[in-house]
Design a protein around this motif. Structure first.
Motif, mmCIF file in Angstrom:
data_model
loop_
_atom_site.group_PDB
_atom_site.id
_atom_site.type_symbol
_atom_site.label_atom_id
_atom_site.label_comp_id
_atom_site.label_asym_id
_atom_site.label_seq_id
_atom_site.Cartn_x
_atom_site.Cartn_y
_atom_site.Cartn_z
ATOM 1 N N ASP A 39 0.785 -1.027 0.052
ATOM 2 C CA ASP A 39 0.586 0.166 -0.190
ATOM 3 C C ASP A 39 0.931 0.980 -0.066
ATOM 4 N N ASP A 40 -0.088 2.261 -0.746
ATOM 5 C CA ASP A 40 0.973 3.678 -0.826
ATOM 6 C C ASP A 40 1.321 4.754 0.346
ATOM 7 N N LYS A 41 0.616 3.759 1.299
ATOM 8 C CA LYS A 41 0.942 4.171 3.262
ATOM 9 C C LYS A 41 2.688 3.797 3.652
ATOM 10 N N LEU A 42 2.676 2.532 3.364
ATOM 11 C CA LEU A 42 4.007 1.822 3.345
ATOM 12 C C LEU A 42 5.096 2.659 2.758
ATOM 13 N N GLU A 43 4.879 3.040 1.476
ATOM 14 C CA GLU A 43 5.729 4.291 0.884
ATOM 15 C C GLU A 43 6.663 3.528 0.541
ATOM 16 N N GLY A 44 6.917 1.997 -0.131
ATOM 17 C CA GLY A 44 7.564 1.604 -0.317
ATOM 18 C C GLY A 44 8.574 0.844 0.348
ATOM 19 N N ARG A 45 8.741 0.463 1.698
ATOM 20 C CA ARG A 45 8.935 0.513 2.634
ATOM 21 C C ARG A 45 10.679 0.341 2.898
ATOM 22 N N ARG A 46 11.411 1.057 2.180
ATOM 23 C CA ARG A 46 12.660 1.331 2.496
ATOM 24 C C ARG A 46 13.607 1.236 3.830
ATOM 25 N N THR A 47 14.256 0.737 3.476
ATOM 26 C CA THR A 47 14.587 0.644 5.127
ATOM 27 C C THR A 47 15.461 1.326 5.736
ATOM 28 N N LEU A 77 12.025 -9.385 17.037
ATOM 29 C CA LEU A 77 12.581 -8.117 16.401
ATOM 30 C C LEU A 77 13.665 -7.897 16.709
ATOM 31 N N GLN A 78 15.561 -7.773 15.413
ATOM 32 C CA GLN A 78 15.996 -7.582 16.248
ATOM 33 C C GLN A 78 17.276 -6.387 14.667
ATOM 34 N N THR A 79 17.509 -5.533 15.612
ATOM 35 C CA THR A 79 17.576 -4.202 14.708
ATOM 36 C C THR A 79 19.353 -4.392 14.342
ATOM 37 N N PHE A 80 19.661 -3.801 12.673
ATOM 38 C CA PHE A 80 20.916 -4.047 12.560
ATOM 39 C C PHE A 80 20.859 -2.636 12.099
ATOM 40 N N VAL A 81 22.807 -2.328 12.112
ATOM 41 C CA VAL A 81 22.706 -1.143 11.366
ATOM 42 C C VAL A 81 23.831 -0.979 10.392
ATOM 43 N N VAL A 82 22.447 -0.301 9.295
ATOM 44 C CA VAL A 82 22.932 -0.218 7.587
ATOM 45 C C VAL A 82 24.264 0.705 7.525
ATOM 46 N N ARG A 83 24.330 1.634 7.856
ATOM 47 C CA ARG A 83 25.134 3.124 7.333
ATOM 48 C C ARG A 83 25.601 3.994 8.312
ATOM 49 N N GLU A 84 26.788 3.719 9.489
ATOM 50 C CA GLU A 84 26.567 5.352 10.266
ATOM 51 C C GLU A 84 27.789 5.942 9.540
ATOM 52 N N ILE A 224 25.713 16.247 8.937
ATOM 53 C CA ILE A 224 25.425 15.996 10.095
ATOM 54 C C ILE A 224 25.315 14.825 10.177
ATOM 55 N N PRO A 225 26.318 13.778 11.486
ATOM 56 C CA PRO A 225 26.012 12.552 11.529
ATOM 57 C C PRO A 225 25.187 11.801 10.978
ATOM 58 N N SER A 226 24.803 10.755 10.711
ATOM 59 C CA SER A 226 23.690 9.931 10.570
ATOM 60 C C SER A 226 24.053 8.014 11.022
ATOM 61 N N LYS A 227 22.613 7.799 11.104
ATOM 62 C CA LYS A 227 22.709 5.963 11.266
ATOM 63 C C LYS A 227 21.860 5.252 11.200
ATOM 64 N N ARG A 228 21.671 4.784 10.064
ATOM 65 C CA ARG A 228 20.908 3.956 9.345
ATOM 66 C C ARG A 228 19.986 2.711 9.888
ATOM 67 N N THR A 229 19.104 2.270 10.173
ATOM 68 C CA THR A 229 19.030 1.253 10.686
ATOM 69 C C THR A 229 18.193 0.196 9.627
ATOM 70 N N GLY A 230 18.385 -1.328 10.166
ATOM 71 C CA GLY A 230 16.863 -2.148 9.561
ATOM 72 C C GLY A 230 16.728 -2.452 10.705
ATOM 73 N N THR A 231 15.961 -3.597 10.017
ATOM 74 C CA THR A 231 14.682 -4.468 11.254
ATOM 75 C C THR A 231 14.686 -5.424 11.351
ATOM 76 N N ASN A 232 15.097 -6.981 11.387
ATOM 77 C CA ASN A 232 14.605 -8.456 10.897
ATOM 78 C C ASN A 232 13.141 -9.114 12.770
ATOM 79 N N VAL A 233 12.526 -9.932 11.402
ATOM 80 C CA VAL A 233 11.528 -9.555 11.931
ATOM 81 C C VAL A 233 11.494 -11.637 11.819
ATOM 82 N N LEU A 313 21.918 -7.658 1.303
ATOM 83 C CA LEU A 313 21.983 -8.704 2.013
ATOM 84 C C LEU A 313 21.723 -8.455 3.416
ATOM 85 N N TYR A 314 21.604 -6.808 4.182
ATOM 86 C CA TYR A 314 22.281 -7.076 4.704
ATOM 87 C C TYR A 314 21.446 -7.266 6.466
#
Length: 539
Positions: A39-47, A77-84, A224-233, A313-314
């Motif tokens: 659905d559009d409300k999930l806006e493409g489920r980008r990590t 849930l299991q959260t992981f870092v994609v990029r810092e 600015i500093p950034s940290k991008r995370t993803g979440t496994n289920v 495959l992060y």
């Protein structure tokens, strides 16, 4: 939507009417899962986005409702870092002749940029002290080495420009992709003395040699500093067994295409990813329900919905390195990625059949005789089963083939073949049933495909049919405006030669592509029906 024979659930003695009711219930659930996730409300489920959060919340709630035990690191849930690293500040901008470019897609602030503003009237190929420099990267000698790391090259050229009095530097016509530049944002580096900005290929065309009037440029390049995370289920069915069967599907997709992995020719559209991979996620959830209600108790069952797959495959890689079960007790892993487009012409591709000597006999007895199937032996491929294969776990990869909507905003829920999807789920259930009478499967290494590690600076502009296995590479789609379309190559053609390279399969095609660079001219031969056609092309 084409119709397919539905397999009746095994091990049940219900009457025909009740059976059809059970089938309809599964089909309705599959449609509901895909409809929500795409659905559009999930806006493409980008990590790393709010859309990803909506998706993993939904998946975890569905696992809980199905009676699965939480098997993540924080509940399900299991959260992981994609990029810092760093990212462009909200205040960053670039205007060329009063046209504002999109920071993060058309223009990327480089990680060693200074947090400064710059403004000036600039003439192409005239780099003046105390002004902004426009630097054409197209002819840099460093690009002659296809394995060169261009990050330090850009950093060095920025430092050289600063020493010669430049107030900022804008690089255009660079040969790397935006995804490569995005990865540089994780590099450990210090801020330089001037702003530095990289432009993508389309935006680079702004600078035209025929324009002698110059360009009014205004920019701000803060970071600015950034940290991008993803979440496994992760959900678990505990049958008090020693060994566990693992099922996986990635649920992330492309968002609006911000990570430069879209194949769309338009910008800023939601990529809903119904087939890729809401279809696999929906199948995962329904398979969990079926196994929870079944009498197949010899093994435990682990269900994993991965994020970060589209970025490399992060999620699955992180899980195999931080597993919530003992992976030495994993019997095998089945991955479902793009299982929503089953058709009479393409059928189903099952990969990984060479990862255990037992797969041949098991699949022969488990796969319906009326289902068109092609097999691939390799345990390595462009999806999450690869992470488990690399841990010496037998794998299978279920895939219904690429299509013209792949990685485009048009991959929507109304194009999913739910009956075919259900057939695949039943086939996987059959495999689990057959292995319930088998000991733990032995693992064997396969001849791994090399396509993931090959670097390409060119593209033919075709979408290959990955299920085609009769020699050559079959064209399943042609990208508008690319080399193939300009040459006259059509959907259904079979590429049999590229330059001096004979094309036998996808591996030989990838090897051939890797030998060319932008600007090279060559010849491509395709088979069209019984006729071989030859085209001269330029990359």
């Amino acid at each position: 939507m084409k119709q397919y024979l539905l397999l009746l659930p095994l091990g049940l003695t219900l009457g025909v009417n009740a059976q059809k009711k059970a089938d309809r219930k599964v089909l309705a659930s599959l449609q509901a899962h895909v409809a929500y996730l795409a659905d559009d409300k999930l806006e493409g489920r980008r990590t790393g986005t709010a859309g990803e959060k909506l998706a993993y919340t939904y998946i975890s709630e569905q696992m809980k409702a199905a009676g699965l035990t939480a098997k993540g690191e924080e509940g399900y849930l299991q959260t992981f870092v994609v990029r810092e690293g760093v990212t462009a500040a909200p205040s960053a901008f670039l205007k060329i002749n009063d046209k504002a470019l999109k920071i993060g897609s058309e223009a990327l602030v480089l990680p060693f940029s200074a947090n400064k503003n710059a403004k000036g009237e600039v003439i192409l190929h005239v780099n003046e002290p105390s002004n902004i420099w426009l630097v054409d990267a197209a002819d840099w000698d460093e690009y002659d080495n296809p394995h060169a790391d261009m990050f330090p090259v850009y950093q060095k050229k920025t430092q050289e420009a600063a020493k010669q009095g430049a107030t900022a530097v804008i690089f255009y016509n660079g040969k790397e992709k935006g995804t490569t530049v995005e990865k540089w944002m994780s590099e450990k580096t210090n801020a330089g003395s001037i702003p530095a900005i990289w432009l993508d290929a389309a935006t680079s065309k702004t600078f035209n040699d025929d324009d002698v009037d110059g360009y009014q440029i205004d920019l701000s390049a803060g970071l600015i500093p950034s940290k991008r995370t993803g979440t496994n289920v992760a959900g678990f069915i505990d049958n008090n067994a020693t060994e566990t069967i693992v099922f996986g599907a990635h649920y992330d997709h492309l968002g609006y295409g911000e990570d430069h992995n879209s194949l769309s020719t338009t910008n800023n559209e939601i990529h809903n990813g119904a087939d890729d991979n809401a279809s696999g996620t929906a199948a995962l959830l329904e398979l969990a329900k079926m196994l929870k209600a079944s009498k197949l108790k010899k093994y435990n069952y682990l269900f994993l919905a991965f994020s970060g797959e589209e970025l490399g495959l992060y999620g699955s890689k992180y899980y195999t390195e931080h597993s919530t079960i003992d992976l030495t007790n994993a019997n095998y892993m089945i991955n479902m990625d793009m299982v929503g487009r089953l058709s009479d012409t393409k059928g189903l591709e099952i990969g990984g059949v060479g990862t255990s000597p037992s797969w041949g006999a098991i699949l022969k007895s488990a796969v319906p005789s009326n289902l068109k199937v092609s097999y691939d032996s390799s345990g390595v491929g462009p999806s999450d089963h690869t992470s488990f294969y690399l841990k010496n776990i037998p794998v299978l990869f279920f895939f219904t083939g690429s299509h013209s909507d792949y990685h485009k905003p048009s991959d929507d829920a109304d194009k999913v073949n739910y009956e075919g999807q259900y057939t695949i789920i039943r086939t996987i259930y059959n495999i689990v049933d057959k292995t319930s009478n088998e000991p733990k499967l032995a693992f064997t290494k396969t001849k791994d495909k090399q396509t993931k590690s090959t670097r390409f600076s060119v593209s033919l502009g075709i979408m290959p049919d990955y299920t085609y296995d009769k020699g050559g590479v079959k064209v399943d789609g042609v990208s508008p405006g690319k080399v193939a379309e300009k040459a006259g190559i059509s959907v259904g053609d079979i590429v049999v030669q590229l330059g001096k390279f004979e094309i036998r399969d996808m591996d030989s095609y990838m090897e051939a592509l890797g030998s060319f660079k932008a600007g090279d001219k060559t010849n491509v031969k395709v088979k069209r029906g019984n006729e071989v056609k030859s085209y001269d092309i330029a990359f």
